[in-house]
Write a protein that holds these residues in place. Sequence first.
Motif, PDB file in Angstrom:
ATOM      1  N   GLN A  44       0.777  -1.153   0.219  1.00 23.43           N
ATOM      2  CA  GLN A  44       0.117   0.129  -0.051  1.00 23.43           C
ATOM      3  C   GLN A  44       1.020   1.082   0.167  1.00 23.43           C
ATOM      4  N   TYR A  45       0.454   2.149  -0.821  1.00 23.54           N
ATOM      5  CA  TYR A  45       1.272   3.478  -1.248  1.00 23.54           C
ATOM      6  C   TYR A  45       2.905   3.292  -1.258  1.00 23.54           C
ATOM      7  N   LEU A  46       3.236   2.267  -2.022  1.00 23.61           N
ATOM      8  CA  LEU A  46       4.564   1.864  -2.411  1.00 23.61           C
ATOM      9  C   LEU A  46       5.562   2.913  -2.770  1.00 23.61           C
ATOM     10  N   HIS A  47       6.261   3.673  -2.044  1.00 20.78           N
ATOM     11  CA  HIS A  47       7.180   4.677  -2.338  1.00 20.78           C
ATOM     12  C   HIS A  47       8.542   4.559  -2.121  1.00 20.78           C
ATOM     13  N   LYS A  48       9.060   3.124  -1.680  1.00 19.69           N
ATOM     14  CA  LYS A  48      10.390   3.014  -1.373  1.00 19.69           C
ATOM     15  C   LYS A  48      10.952   1.723  -2.320  1.00 19.69           C
ATOM     16  N   VAL A  49      12.130   2.183  -3.181  1.00 24.00           N
ATOM     17  CA  VAL A  49      12.586   1.200  -3.953  1.00 24.00           C
ATOM     18  C   VAL A  49      12.736   0.100  -3.342  1.00 24.00           C
ATOM     19  N   GLU A  50      13.157  -0.136  -2.033  1.00 22.32           N
ATOM     20  CA  GLU A  50      13.693  -1.403  -1.362  1.00 22.32           C
ATOM     21  C   GLU A  50      12.190  -2.224  -1.153  1.00 22.32           C
ATOM     22  N   GLU A  51      11.056  -1.625  -1.318  1.00 26.68           N
ATOM     23  CA  GLU A  51       9.703  -2.288  -1.163  1.00 26.68           C
ATOM     24  C   GLU A  51       9.437  -2.954  -2.508  1.00 26.68           C
ATOM     25  N   PHE A  52      10.057  -2.583  -3.400  1.00 26.84           N
ATOM     26  CA  PHE A  52       9.443  -2.946  -4.834  1.00 26.84           C
ATOM     27  C   PHE A  52      10.078  -4.506  -5.140  1.00 26.84           C
ATOM     28  N   GLU A  53       9.030  -5.316  -5.530  1.00 29.18           N
ATOM     29  CA  GLU A  53       9.479  -6.783  -5.808  1.00 29.18           C
ATOM     30  C   GLU A  53       8.505  -7.363  -6.943  1.00 29.18           C
ATOM     31  N   PHE A  54       9.117  -7.732  -7.968  1.00 29.12           N
ATOM     32  CA  PHE A  54       8.136  -8.377  -8.814  1.00 29.12           C
ATOM     33  C   PHE A  54       7.463  -9.762  -8.652  1.00 29.12           C
ATOM     34  N   ILE A  55       6.150  -9.605  -9.143  1.00 32.45           N
ATOM     35  CA  ILE A  55       5.512 -10.919  -8.804  1.00 32.45           C
ATOM     36  C   ILE A  55       6.311 -11.949  -9.370  1.00 32.45           C
ATOM     37  N   PRO A  56       6.394 -13.205  -8.924  1.00 42.14           N
ATOM     38  CA  PRO A  56       7.165 -14.318  -9.634  1.00 42.14           C
ATOM     39  C   PRO A  56       6.596 -14.358 -11.288  1.00 42.14           C
ATOM     40  N   GLY A  57       7.653 -14.618 -11.984  1.00 41.73           N
ATOM     41  CA  GLY A  57       7.539 -14.968 -13.468  1.00 41.73           C
ATOM     42  C   GLY A  57       7.104 -13.481 -14.323  1.00 41.73           C
TER      43      GLY A  57
END
Length: 194
Positions: A20-33
């Motif tokens: 929720q309210y993603l705003h930090k690069v370190e919290e970005f994670e691709f969904i697998p695949g």
Amino acid sequence: MSKRRAVFLDRDGTINVEVQYLHKVEEFEFIPGVPAALKRLKEAGFLLVVVTNQSGIGRGRYDEAALDAIHSHMHEMLAKVGASIDACYFCPHHPEHGKGDYLQVCACRKPLPGMLQQAADDLAIDLGSSFMIGDKLADVEAGINAGCTSLMVLTGYGNSHASKLPAGIKAYPDLPAAVEAILALEAAEAPDAD
């Protein structure tokens, strides 16, 4: 110039794990695949365009620089696997909770089709032969409102929104599965090689 086909993609909950309210690069994670699936779409000749509501900007939770940093990170990570996204569009507005200039009813906040229409103008996209993939009803409706074929994924908020899908709209477990469906549809509609 002939019009091009695109796959429009919601971001949070569709491409990356919902935060929720993603705003930090370190919290970005691709969904697998997802990176491999995006690469397959590019190889099939589609433009890839992210269209994302980002009311966190309008609400004052983060700024456009934080969004730019996340998108730069996403582009860098995709480049490492030979994938790419052609453009990213975002809506920072909110009709009730926006602050200052961000407090407005706009044409770009999904389910309205403004971001898709702007991308179509900018990139010479044929909306009628393009697709929209997202995890919310607003994503599906934005695609329909723009004249695209919409698909839902069950990642992010997809499970809670799937029961409200309009007739004829299909839901898939995740973005890779939705991509397989698009590519299968393309193969079925391709003229015979002989």
